[in-house]
Design a protein around this motif. Structure first.
Motif, PDB file in Angstrom:
ATOM      1  N   VAL A   8     -73.059  40.310 -41.996  1.00 51.13           N
ATOM      2  CA  VAL A   8     -74.402  40.904 -41.946  1.00 51.13           C
ATOM      3  C   VAL A   8     -74.920  41.261 -43.334  1.00 51.13           C
ATOM      4  CG1 VAL A   8     -74.138  41.738 -39.591  1.00 51.13           C
ATOM      5  CG2 VAL A   8     -73.384  43.188 -41.491  1.00 51.13           C
ATOM      6  N   GLU A   9     -74.042  41.676 -44.233  1.00 54.22           N
ATOM      7  CA  GLU A   9     -74.485  42.040 -45.581  1.00 54.22           C
ATOM      8  C   GLU A   9     -74.924  40.802 -46.359  1.00 54.22           C
ATOM      9  OE1 GLU A   9     -75.053  44.881 -46.871  1.00 54.22           O
ATOM     10  OE2 GLU A   9     -74.167  46.199 -45.372  1.00 54.22           O
ATOM     11  N   TRP A  14     -79.342  37.315 -48.448  1.00 54.83           N
ATOM     12  CA  TRP A  14     -80.110  36.068 -48.480  1.00 54.83           C
ATOM     13  C   TRP A  14     -81.558  36.303 -48.058  1.00 54.83           C
ATOM     14  CZ3 TRP A  14     -75.651  33.297 -45.558  1.00 54.83           C
ATOM     15  CH2 TRP A  14     -74.721  32.816 -46.485  1.00 54.83           C
ATOM     16  N   ASP A  15     -81.743  37.180 -47.076  1.00 58.73           N
ATOM     17  CA  ASP A  15     -83.087  37.411 -46.537  1.00 58.73           C
ATOM     18  C   ASP A  15     -84.035  38.060 -47.540  1.00 58.73           C
ATOM     19  OD1 ASP A  15     -82.425  36.276 -44.139  1.00 58.73           O
ATOM     20  OD2 ASP A  15     -82.006  38.176 -43.121  1.00 58.73           O
ATOM     21  N   VAL A  16     -83.494  38.795 -48.512  1.00 60.49           N
ATOM     22  CA  VAL A  16     -84.378  39.484 -49.455  1.00 60.49           C
ATOM     23  C   VAL A  16     -84.789  38.592 -50.627  1.00 60.49           C
ATOM     24  CG1 VAL A  16     -83.407  41.743 -48.884  1.00 60.49           C
ATOM     25  CG2 VAL A  16     -82.463  40.464 -50.816  1.00 60.49           C
ATOM     26  N   VAL A  17     -84.194  37.409 -50.730  1.00 61.14           N
ATOM     27  CA  VAL A  17     -84.594  36.448 -51.762  1.00 61.14           C
ATOM     28  C   VAL A  17     -85.605  35.496 -51.123  1.00 61.14           C
ATOM     29  CG1 VAL A  17     -83.813  34.703 -53.394  1.00 61.14           C
ATOM     30  CG2 VAL A  17     -82.326  36.631 -52.847  1.00 61.14           C
ATOM     31  N   ASP A  19     -87.284  32.620 -51.597  1.00 62.37           N
ATOM     32  CA  ASP A  19     -87.069  31.176 -51.454  1.00 62.37           C
ATOM     33  C   ASP A  19     -85.906  30.881 -50.507  1.00 62.37           C
ATOM     34  OD1 ASP A  19     -89.143  30.694 -53.129  1.00 62.37           O
ATOM     35  OD2 ASP A  19     -87.922  30.300 -54.898  1.00 62.37           O
ATOM     36  N   VAL A  20     -84.860  31.693 -50.603  1.00 59.01           N
ATOM     37  CA  VAL A  20     -83.707  31.503 -49.724  1.00 59.01           C
ATOM     38  C   VAL A  20     -84.087  31.818 -48.281  1.00 59.01           C
ATOM     39  CG1 VAL A  20     -81.393  32.327 -49.171  1.00 59.01           C
ATOM     40  CG2 VAL A  20     -82.030  31.929 -51.547  1.00 59.01           C
ATOM     41  N   ALA A  21     -84.835  32.899 -48.094  1.00 61.12           N
ATOM     42  CA  ALA A  21     -85.259  33.274 -46.746  1.00 61.12           C
ATOM     43  C   ALA A  21     -86.130  32.184 -46.117  1.00 61.12           C
ATOM     44  CB  ALA A  21     -86.016  34.599 -46.785  1.00 61.12           C
ATOM     45  N   ALA A  22     -87.041  31.591 -46.908  1.00 62.15           N
ATOM     46  CA  ALA A  22     -87.908  30.530 -46.398  1.00 62.15           C
ATOM     47  C   ALA A  22     -87.083  29.297 -46.019  1.00 62.15           C
ATOM     48  CB  ALA A  22     -88.960  30.163 -47.435  1.00 62.15           C
ATOM     49  N   ALA A  23     -86.119  28.943 -46.866  1.00 60.88           N
ATOM     50  CA  ALA A  23     -85.270  27.785 -46.576  1.00 60.88           C
ATOM     51  C   ALA A  23     -84.417  28.038 -45.339  1.00 60.88           C
ATOM     52  CB  ALA A  23     -84.385  27.472 -47.779  1.00 60.88           C
ATOM     53  N   GLN A  24     -83.931  29.269 -45.186  1.00 66.13           N
ATOM     54  CA  GLN A  24     -83.155  29.618 -44.006  1.00 66.13           C
ATOM     55  C   GLN A  24     -84.011  29.508 -42.745  1.00 66.13           C
ATOM     56  OE1 GLN A  24     -80.014  30.281 -43.566  1.00 66.13           O
ATOM     57  NE2 GLN A  24     -80.066  30.999 -41.440  1.00 66.13           N
ATOM     58  N   GLY A  25     -85.278  29.941 -42.830  1.00 65.84           N
ATOM     59  CA  GLY A  25     -86.186  29.835 -41.690  1.00 65.84           C
ATOM     60  C   GLY A  25     -86.432  28.386 -41.295  1.00 65.84           C
ATOM     61  N   ARG A  26     -86.592  27.523 -42.300  1.00 64.48           N
ATOM     62  CA  ARG A  26     -86.809  26.109 -42.001  1.00 64.48           C
ATOM     63  C   ARG A  26     -85.569  25.483 -41.362  1.00 64.48           C
ATOM     64  NH1 ARG A  26     -89.918  26.500 -46.830  1.00 64.48           N
ATOM     65  NH2 ARG A  26     -88.113  26.010 -48.141  1.00 64.48           N
ATOM     66  N   TYR A  27     -84.405  25.889 -41.818  1.00 63.39           N
ATOM     67  CA  TYR A  27     -83.168  25.384 -41.221  1.00 63.39           C
ATOM     68  C   TYR A  27     -83.066  25.805 -39.754  1.00 63.39           C
ATOM     69  CZ  TYR A  27     -78.270  25.333 -39.864  1.00 63.39           C
ATOM     70  OH  TYR A  27     -77.095  25.149 -39.172  1.00 63.39           O
ATOM     71  N   ALA A 100     -80.950  24.762 -47.938  1.00 63.37           N
ATOM     72  CA  ALA A 100     -80.795  26.216 -47.893  1.00 63.37           C
ATOM     73  C   ALA A 100     -79.552  26.653 -48.659  1.00 63.37           C
ATOM     74  CB  ALA A 100     -80.724  26.688 -46.442  1.00 63.37           C
ATOM     75  N   GLU A 101     -78.451  25.925 -48.490  1.00 55.37           N
ATOM     76  CA  GLU A 101     -77.215  26.288 -49.192  1.00 55.37           C
ATOM     77  C   GLU A 101     -77.345  26.082 -50.697  1.00 55.37           C
ATOM     78  OE1 GLU A 101     -74.160  24.063 -47.230  1.00 55.37           O
ATOM     79  OE2 GLU A 101     -73.914  25.581 -45.662  1.00 55.37           O
ATOM     80  N   ASP A 102     -78.027  25.012 -51.100  1.00 52.65           N
ATOM     81  CA  ASP A 102     -78.234  24.771 -52.533  1.00 52.65           C
ATOM     82  C   ASP A 102     -79.088  25.878 -53.151  1.00 52.65           C
ATOM     83  OD1 ASP A 102     -76.746  22.489 -52.364  1.00 52.65           O
ATOM     84  OD2 ASP A 102     -78.448  21.105 -52.356  1.00 52.65           O
ATOM     85  N   LEU A 103     -80.093  26.335 -52.418  1.00 51.25           N
ATOM     86  CA  LEU A 103     -80.924  27.426 -52.929  1.00 51.25           C
ATOM     87  C   LEU A 103     -80.127  28.716 -53.028  1.00 51.25           C
ATOM     88  CD1 LEU A 103     -84.440  26.950 -51.294  1.00 51.25           C
ATOM     89  CD2 LEU A 103     -83.938  27.188 -53.726  1.00 51.25           C
ATOM     90  N   ARG A 104     -79.273  28.960 -52.053  1.00 54.71           N
ATOM     91  CA  ARG A 104     -78.415  30.154 -52.112  1.00 54.71           C
ATOM     92  C   ARG A 104     -77.569  30.137 -53.378  1.00 54.71           C
ATOM     93  NH1 ARG A 104     -75.918  30.385 -45.983  1.00 54.71           N
ATOM     94  NH2 ARG A 104     -77.828  30.931 -44.885  1.00 54.71           N
ATOM     95  N   ASP A 105     -77.022  28.950 -53.659  1.00 58.69           N
ATOM     96  CA  ASP A 105     -76.180  28.833 -54.845  1.00 58.69           C
ATOM     97  C   ASP A 105     -77.000  28.984 -56.122  1.00 58.69           C
ATOM     98  OD1 ASP A 105     -74.160  28.391 -53.064  1.00 58.69           O
ATOM     99  OD2 ASP A 105     -74.027  26.229 -53.402  1.00 58.69           O
ATOM    100  N   ALA A 106     -78.167  28.337 -56.147  1.00 58.84           N
ATOM    101  CA  ALA A 106     -79.000  28.393 -57.348  1.00 58.84           C
ATOM    102  C   ALA A 106     -79.499  29.801 -57.622  1.00 58.84           C
ATOM    103  CB  ALA A 106     -80.186  27.430 -57.202  1.00 58.84           C
ATOM    104  N   LEU A 107     -79.723  30.574 -56.572  1.00 61.51           N
ATOM    105  CA  LEU A 107     -80.241  31.942 -56.720  1.00 61.51           C
ATOM    106  C   LEU A 107     -79.147  32.970 -56.439  1.00 61.51           C
ATOM    107  CD1 LEU A 107     -83.680  31.390 -54.949  1.00 61.51           C
ATOM    108  CD2 LEU A 107     -83.202  31.400 -57.402  1.00 61.51           C
ATOM    109  N   SER A 108     -77.902  32.582 -56.689  1.00 62.11           N
ATOM    110  CA  SER A 108     -76.779  33.480 -56.405  1.00 62.11           C
ATOM    111  C   SER A 108     -76.860  34.781 -57.201  1.00 62.11           C
ATOM    112  CB  SER A 108     -75.449  32.774 -56.703  1.00 62.11           C
ATOM    113  OG  SER A 108     -75.376  32.400 -58.075  1.00 62.11           O
TER     114      SER A 108
END
Length: 287
Positions: A8-9, A14-17, A19-27, A100-108
């Motif tokens: 959950v953490e 991820w949700d507060v970033v 670009d990551v949140a948008a990519a997660q929504g699209r997934y 979405a995973e690539d964005l998570r990594d790029a914005l880690s």
């Protein structure tokens, strides 16, 4: 399934970033589209069905279907269209997941920064609860100590779960952006107790606390100690963790030779040298 979506953490980070949140929504939308797409037949299955139906009617009536070719063509055409969309939706889900995973990594770095903020919130609450807890170190002692201590123990129990999730999220993010050799070092550093505090040498930490750092068998006692120490942190990157490990591991250098002596070259003023007076004056002649 996306990486670590059960934490959950990490999901909240991820949700507060944006670009990551948008990519997660699209997934998630792609997954929904693929799951809700109606079941159909492949072109081969469709042609087999038309053939079997025509044969069955021939057996029953002795007549061959006059529309067999037309029925087969339509069934095949519909199946080709269904197969194309089904394949496209599977590809869409895979691409959306990878994006979405690539964005998570790029914005880690942004994700780790959020986790650092969450850690500060958790430890601030743990410090306040620890003050009410006093010297209590077990649930039994909390019950005996009374309502205030018992309430503090309960709060700390919930905070301990949040703390574990933050630490697991931290290591998950660091692993996701690391290469194979770096992941090996991450495992070694974690096993040695690094990644918990910053600016403190592990040799200076009480042994029973250092044991918890090495095992990650987190306890309320450890959580309160960490909150009081003020040294807890979440690394902002792999390089940040590596710097912290080096600072916490290198031995302290002592000078046993006394004060340092400046051995740098010295600049001296060359004295002006006068030639020696080697001329001898003639002595007067005395008869």
């Amino acid at each position: 399934m996306m990486r670590d979506t059960d934490n959950v953490e990490l999901s909240a980070a991820w949700d507060v970033v944006p670009d990551v949140a948008a990519a997660q929504g699209r997934y998630e939308t792609a997954v929904k589209l693929r799951r809700e797409f109606p079941r159909g037949k492949t072109p081969a299955e469709a042609l087999t069905a038309v053939r079997d139906d025509a044969i069955a009617r021939f057996k029953a009536t002795g007549k061959w279907s006059a529309t067999f070719a037309k029925d087969a063509a339509k069934a095949h055409s519909d199946a080709v269209a269904w197969q194309a969309e089904a394949d496209a939706l599977f590809s869409l889900e895979a691409i959306a997941k990878r994006t979405a995973e690539d964005l998570r990594d790029a914005l880690s770095g942004d994700v780790l920064t959020h986790l650092g903020g969450r850690l500060a919130e958790i430890l601030d609450a743990a410090k306040r609860a620890g003050e009410a807890l006093g010297d209590v170190t077990s649930a039994e002692q909390a019950i005996e100590a009374g309502a205030d201590a018992l309430d503090a123990w309960r709060r700390l129990t919930g905070l301990l779960t949040d703390f574990r999730n933050v630490r697991e999220a931290q290591w998950s993010v660091l692993r996701s952006v690391a290469g194979e050799d770096e992941r090996t070092r991450l495992r070694q550093w974690r096993g040695a107790g690094h990644g918990e505090v910053q600016g403190v040498r592990l040799d200076d930490i009480p042994p029973h606390i250092a044991d918890v750092m090495r095992s990650q068998a987190y306890s309320i006692e450890y959580l309160v100690w960490l909150a009081r120490s003020g040294s807890a942190s979440v690394p902002k990157s792999y390089d940040d963790l590596e710097f912290s490990v080096t600072a916490a591991s290198e031995p302290v250098a002592y000078d046993d030779a006394g004060p340092l002596v400046d051995l740098s070259p010295r600049v001296t003023i060359e004295r002006e040298r006068k030639p020696l007076n080697t001329r001898r004056e003639p002595r007067p002649f005395i008869d």
